[in-house]
Structures are given as C-alpha cells and as structure tokens.
Scaffold this motif. Sequence first.
Motif, PDB file in Angstrom:
ATOM      1  N   LEU A  31     -72.275   5.616 -20.126  1.00 40.06           N
ATOM      2  CA  LEU A  31     -71.800   4.629 -19.377  1.00 40.06           C
ATOM      3  C   LEU A  31     -71.573   4.054 -19.451  1.00 40.06           C
ATOM      4  CD1 LEU A  31     -76.286   4.939 -18.811  1.00 40.06           C
ATOM      5  CD2 LEU A  31     -74.625   6.288 -17.394  1.00 40.06           C
ATOM      6  N   LEU A  34     -67.844   4.553 -18.408  1.00 39.03           N
ATOM      7  CA  LEU A  34     -67.130   3.875 -16.464  1.00 39.03           C
ATOM      8  C   LEU A  34     -66.451   3.227 -16.355  1.00 39.03           C
ATOM      9  CD1 LEU A  34     -70.183   5.887 -15.005  1.00 39.03           C
ATOM     10  CD2 LEU A  34     -67.788   7.184 -15.600  1.00 39.03           C
ATOM     11  N   ASP A  38     -69.660   2.251 -11.618  1.00 39.73           N
ATOM     12  CA  ASP A  38     -69.777   3.930 -11.027  1.00 39.73           C
ATOM     13  C   ASP A  38     -71.177   4.560 -12.204  1.00 39.73           C
ATOM     14  OD1 ASP A  38     -67.889   3.247  -9.957  1.00 39.73           O
ATOM     15  OD2 ASP A  38     -66.272   4.196 -11.726  1.00 39.73           O
ATOM     16  N   ARG A  39     -71.289   4.938 -11.712  1.00 40.96           N
ATOM     17  CA  ARG A  39     -73.308   5.376 -12.181  1.00 40.96           C
ATOM     18  C   ARG A  39     -72.577   7.136 -12.604  1.00 40.96           C
ATOM     19  NH1 ARG A  39     -76.757   4.835  -6.762  1.00 40.96           N
ATOM     20  NH2 ARG A  39     -75.299   6.089  -5.509  1.00 40.96           N
ATOM     21  N   LEU A  40     -73.678   7.509 -13.220  1.00 38.57           N
ATOM     22  CA  LEU A  40     -73.303   9.083 -13.285  1.00 38.57           C
ATOM     23  C   LEU A  40     -75.043   9.850 -13.270  1.00 38.57           C
ATOM     24  CD1 LEU A  40     -72.228   9.568 -16.944  1.00 38.57           C
ATOM     25  CD2 LEU A  40     -70.829   9.707 -14.593  1.00 38.57           C
ATOM     26  N   PHE A  44     -76.579  15.435 -14.600  1.00 42.10           N
ATOM     27  CA  PHE A  44     -75.241  15.996 -15.286  1.00 42.10           C
ATOM     28  C   PHE A  44     -75.207  15.335 -16.810  1.00 42.10           C
ATOM     29  CE2 PHE A  44     -71.381  13.469 -17.090  1.00 42.10           C
ATOM     30  CZ  PHE A  44     -70.463  14.142 -16.644  1.00 42.10           C
ATOM     31  N   VAL A  45     -75.721  13.663 -16.370  1.00 44.27           N
ATOM     32  CA  VAL A  45     -75.968  13.640 -18.616  1.00 44.27           C
ATOM     33  C   VAL A  45     -76.982  14.163 -19.513  1.00 44.27           C
ATOM     34  CG1 VAL A  45     -77.178  11.592 -19.722  1.00 44.27           C
ATOM     35  CG2 VAL A  45     -75.884  10.988 -18.073  1.00 44.27           C
ATOM     36  N   HIS A  48     -74.768  17.854 -19.450  1.00 43.18           N
ATOM     37  CA  HIS A  48     -73.411  16.829 -20.534  1.00 43.18           C
ATOM     38  C   HIS A  48     -74.151  17.175 -21.899  1.00 43.18           C
ATOM     39  CE1 HIS A  48     -69.720  15.441 -21.792  1.00 43.18           C
ATOM     40  NE2 HIS A  48     -69.875  14.726 -22.173  1.00 43.18           N
ATOM     41  N   TRP A  83     -79.910   8.443 -10.553  1.00 38.75           N
ATOM     42  CA  TRP A  83     -79.098   7.942 -10.571  1.00 38.75           C
ATOM     43  C   TRP A  83     -78.366   6.622 -12.204  1.00 38.75           C
ATOM     44  CZ3 TRP A  83     -74.197  10.189  -9.046  1.00 38.75           C
ATOM     45  CH2 TRP A  83     -74.731  11.280  -7.671  1.00 38.75           C
ATOM     46  N   GLU A  85     -76.470   3.738 -14.386  1.00 41.44           N
ATOM     47  CA  GLU A  85     -75.776   3.400 -14.770  1.00 41.44           C
ATOM     48  C   GLU A  85     -75.921   1.944 -16.044  1.00 41.44           C
ATOM     49  OE1 GLU A  85     -74.932  -0.410 -11.577  1.00 41.44           O
ATOM     50  OE2 GLU A  85     -75.338   1.032 -10.498  1.00 41.44           O
TER      51      GLU A  85
END
Length: 111
Positions: A31, A34, A38-40, A44-45, A48, A83, A85
């Motif tokens: 995090l 970024l 911005d956020r993920l 995805f997390v 990943h 999301w 962040e």
Amino acid sequence: MVSADGLPGGGQIDLDETIHQPTRLQIMSLLVSLEARDRLAYGFVQKHLDLTPGNLTTHLRKLEDAEYVEITKEFQGAKPRTWIEATESGRKAFAGYLVNLERALGLRTTS
C-alpha cells in the motif's frame, strides 16, 4: 513491542507490532508503495499475497483498527468491490517502522 538497547545511536528501538507481523508488513509494503490516495482492490491483494479471504480480512481489521488503512466498499454496476488504501497515519507509522528497523540493524545511527 520488540525492543533492543545499546545499538548505535543509543536509546530503545520500538518496532510497531501491528506492522511487524509478516503478513501485515507485506500488506503495508504494497500500500505505501502507491501514491497517496491510490488504492488496491481486495482481490488483487489477496491473490498477490496468496491469502485466504478470512486471513486477509483478519489482518486488514487489525490495520484498520490501528487506523493504518482505510477500506471502502463500492458497487461497479451490480458487482461489489472492496478497496484498500494506506491512510496518512499508516504511511507515517510505516516510515517510523522502517527508521527503527534500520536502527535495529545498525544501518541508521540517528532517528
């Protein structure tokens, strides 16, 4: 807290246990890499870091309780999206964690 005395620069070194836990360290590393705000995506997390949904949720709850991350849920069409962040305080805590880790490793002699 993990602490050590008598290292270069003197004083006690405190490593933030919330961040120091390996999975949470990986989450925060992702995090803070970024740009601010911005956020993920949760998925995805999860993929990943190869975590189960329950495991990721448990670690995110600890980070959220510490106010290190912000989690938002939105709908894109009919599909829910979560999301993640890093907050400003989470970024500061991570930066402080790195300073103390460098001191513990003898790489930094002043704070």
